[in-house]
Design a protein around this motif. Sequence first.
Motif, PDB file in Angstrom:
ATOM      1  N   ALA A   1      93.179  15.881  16.200  1.00 60.30           N
ATOM      2  CA  ALA A   1      92.858  17.285  15.906  1.00 60.30           C
ATOM      3  C   ALA A   1      92.476  17.441  14.432  1.00 60.30           C
ATOM      4  CB  ALA A   1      94.050  18.169  16.248  1.00 60.30           C
TER       5      ALA A   1
ATOM      6  N   ARG B   1      84.634  20.113  11.665  1.00 62.70           N
ATOM      7  CA  ARG B   1      84.235  21.475  11.995  1.00 62.70           C
ATOM      8  C   ARG B   1      84.215  22.399  10.769  1.00 62.70           C
ATOM      9  NH1 ARG B   1      82.987  24.300  16.987  1.00 62.70           N
ATOM     10  NH2 ARG B   1      83.308  26.478  16.534  1.00 62.70           N
TER      11      ARG B   1
ATOM     12  N   ALA C   1      89.055  18.934  13.025  1.00 62.16           N
ATOM     13  CA  ALA C   1      89.022  20.064  12.085  1.00 62.16           C
ATOM     14  C   ALA C   1      88.206  19.716  10.847  1.00 62.16           C
ATOM     15  CB  ALA C   1      90.442  20.458  11.697  1.00 62.16           C
TER      16      ALA C   1
ATOM     17  N   LEU D   1      91.366  30.380  14.562  1.00 56.80           N
ATOM     18  CA  LEU D   1      91.244  29.907  13.183  1.00 56.80           C
ATOM     19  C   LEU D   1      89.994  30.498  12.527  1.00 56.80           C
ATOM     20  CD1 LEU D   1      92.519  28.085  11.127  1.00 56.80           C
ATOM     21  CD2 LEU D   1      91.515  26.123  12.264  1.00 56.80           C
ATOM     22  N   GLU D   2      88.903  30.497  13.264  1.00 57.26           N
ATOM     23  CA  GLU D   2      87.649  31.030  12.721  1.00 57.26           C
ATOM     24  C   GLU D   2      87.778  32.516  12.387  1.00 57.26           C
ATOM     25  OE1 GLU D   2      84.574  27.933  14.887  1.00 57.26           O
ATOM     26  OE2 GLU D   2      85.171  29.775  15.933  1.00 57.26           O
TER      27      GLU D   2
ATOM     28  N   VAL E   1      93.861  22.410  21.171  1.00 61.08           N
ATOM     29  CA  VAL E   1      94.711  22.870  20.068  1.00 61.08           C
ATOM     30  C   VAL E   1      95.369  24.179  20.476  1.00 61.08           C
ATOM     31  CG1 VAL E   1      94.662  23.804  17.727  1.00 61.08           C
ATOM     32  CG2 VAL E   1      93.458  21.696  18.236  1.00 61.08           C
TER      33      VAL E   1
ATOM     34  N   VAL F   1      99.753  25.389  14.209  1.00 64.38           N
ATOM     35  CA  VAL F   1      98.763  24.674  15.016  1.00 64.38           C
ATOM     36  C   VAL F   1      99.407  23.421  15.613  1.00 64.38           C
ATOM     37  CG1 VAL F   1      96.495  23.582  14.976  1.00 64.38           C
ATOM     38  CG2 VAL F   1      97.013  25.333  13.309  1.00 64.38           C
TER      39      VAL F   1
ATOM     40  N   ILE G   1      88.054  21.847  22.307  1.00 63.10           N
ATOM     41  CA  ILE G   1      88.931  22.604  21.392  1.00 63.10           C
ATOM     42  C   ILE G   1      88.320  23.970  21.089  1.00 63.10           C
ATOM     43  CG2 ILE G   1      89.928  22.708  19.069  1.00 63.10           C
ATOM     44  CD1 ILE G   1      90.208  19.705  19.085  1.00 63.10           C
ATOM     45  N   ASP G   2      89.108  24.999  21.275  1.00 62.55           N
ATOM     46  CA  ASP G   2      88.674  26.359  20.970  1.00 62.55           C
ATOM     47  C   ASP G   2      89.268  26.755  19.609  1.00 62.55           C
ATOM     48  OD1 ASP G   2      88.026  28.986  20.813  1.00 62.55           O
ATOM     49  OD2 ASP G   2      89.274  29.654  22.497  1.00 62.55           O
ATOM     50  N   TRP G   3      88.404  26.845  18.627  1.00 62.47           N
ATOM     51  CA  TRP G   3      88.855  27.126  17.265  1.00 62.47           C
ATOM     52  C   TRP G   3      88.858  28.622  16.941  1.00 62.47           C
ATOM     53  CZ3 TRP G   3      91.015  23.099  14.957  1.00 62.47           C
ATOM     54  CH2 TRP G   3      90.539  21.808  15.204  1.00 62.47           C
ATOM     55  N   THR G   4      88.598  29.455  17.920  1.00 66.76           N
ATOM     56  CA  THR G   4      88.384  30.886  17.646  1.00 66.76           C
ATOM     57  C   THR G   4      89.483  31.533  16.791  1.00 66.76           C
ATOM     58  OG1 THR G   4      87.219  31.009  19.736  1.00 66.76           O
ATOM     59  CG2 THR G   4      87.845  33.109  18.730  1.00 66.76           C
TER      60      THR G   4
ATOM     61  N   SER H   1      87.837  23.086   4.421  1.00 71.43           N
ATOM     62  CA  SER H   1      89.230  22.706   4.636  1.00 71.43           C
ATOM     63  C   SER H   1      89.685  21.650   3.633  1.00 71.43           C
ATOM     64  CB  SER H   1      89.424  22.200   6.063  1.00 71.43           C
ATOM     65  OG  SER H   1      88.488  21.198   6.334  1.00 71.43           O
TER      66      SER H   1
END
Lengths: 301, 95
Positions: free
Chosen positions: A124, A131, A128, A101-102, A227, A216, A96-99, A135
């Motif tokens: 997912a 990670r 999250a 969101l980050e 994601v 998402v 999963i590439d969260w970029t 949240s």
Amino acid sequence: MTLLRGRPLGAALWAAQHLLPLRAGFAALRWLARGAPDREPAAWHMRVAAAALDLEGEALRDWYRRLWWGREACLAAEVRLRRKATRVLARLVADIDWTPLEQRLAQRRGVLAIGAHMGPHFIARWAAARRFDQSLFVAVNVSADTEGIAVRDPAQRAVALANSIFHLRRGGMVVLAGDGAFGERALTTAFLGCPVTLRRGPAALARASGAVTLPVAAGWKDDRVVVHFGPPIEPCADRVDAEAWEAEWLRLYVGWLEGRMLGAPEDLRMKGGIWGMLRDSPVSQIRRIAAPAAAALPGMA
Amino acid sequence: MDDARRGKLREGIVAILVKHGTADLAAARITDDTPLFDGGLKLDSLAFMQSLLEIEELAKVTLDDESASRDVLRNVGSVVAHVASVMEKAGGGGP
């Protein structure tokens, strides 16, 4: 394939989802999916795909096989979630590439991560929660793995909305489904040409908090969970017409969901949420989606 | 907080809650024991959220997670008491 009708299929399915190692289970499900269109010829999913995507014949059957695989693979993964098989799950979500969101979280203005009943969303959500420690999860069923706030009754929803606003104002992230069933007020919009009535809570939260909304959706790639992020919906300006802004927010969100129909069928699942509302609509109302729209939607598979 | 100021704060909060509630209740009939949701003002969750934002403006304070706890949400009196205590901690506020 006759062997796979009725109980023998149930046993094979159960074994693929519960007994085999996850990757082998996915392969077994792929084999079982070959007969899915013959076993379930009346599935409403195929009628929706035929109308919305103009599919027929072998293309439609193949689309359904992939949808069927995605749905059953989600269940296999959720079995590991219930068993708290952390190492297996960690491998499953490693790609999963969260970029996107980050990057938005780094702006410290709050991010409303708005999901849907699509793909392996429970997995997912678990990823999250591991990670992002800033949240907050708002859901009907809050699991032990992802602490959050439930929304079953009006008082719970009031607590959830208020806490979500405070959390977003601190620059945190709130994760919730935009097509959930619980809430007192609703707005009607169109999904695949059919009227669907969605709760106003998520749109009202986006408006009142001033946070950016990031759509998402969870999906599959090479038997791992990925994601997909939709185009952000920017925060609301001061002093707008609340209902008009929320209706537009909903239109953008549902438009993004609609575009996902053009993506990989295994990512759709088509169970619960907005799919339950679509299921009640006559197939004759379903509008065909034009293929070029896929290119216009960022994050499409 | 003196009684006059607290009375004015209560009056302002009750006016906001009555405006957003769906119960047919006049402000004069609201007591501290009137529940916010079912059996009282009949606020829904969106109305409650909007009320909180307006109460912040009225009291000139920033509310936080504690303001959305079950204890605070019990009734009108518990909301007024909580906002008054936030104002005192903040060293003033309005109205």
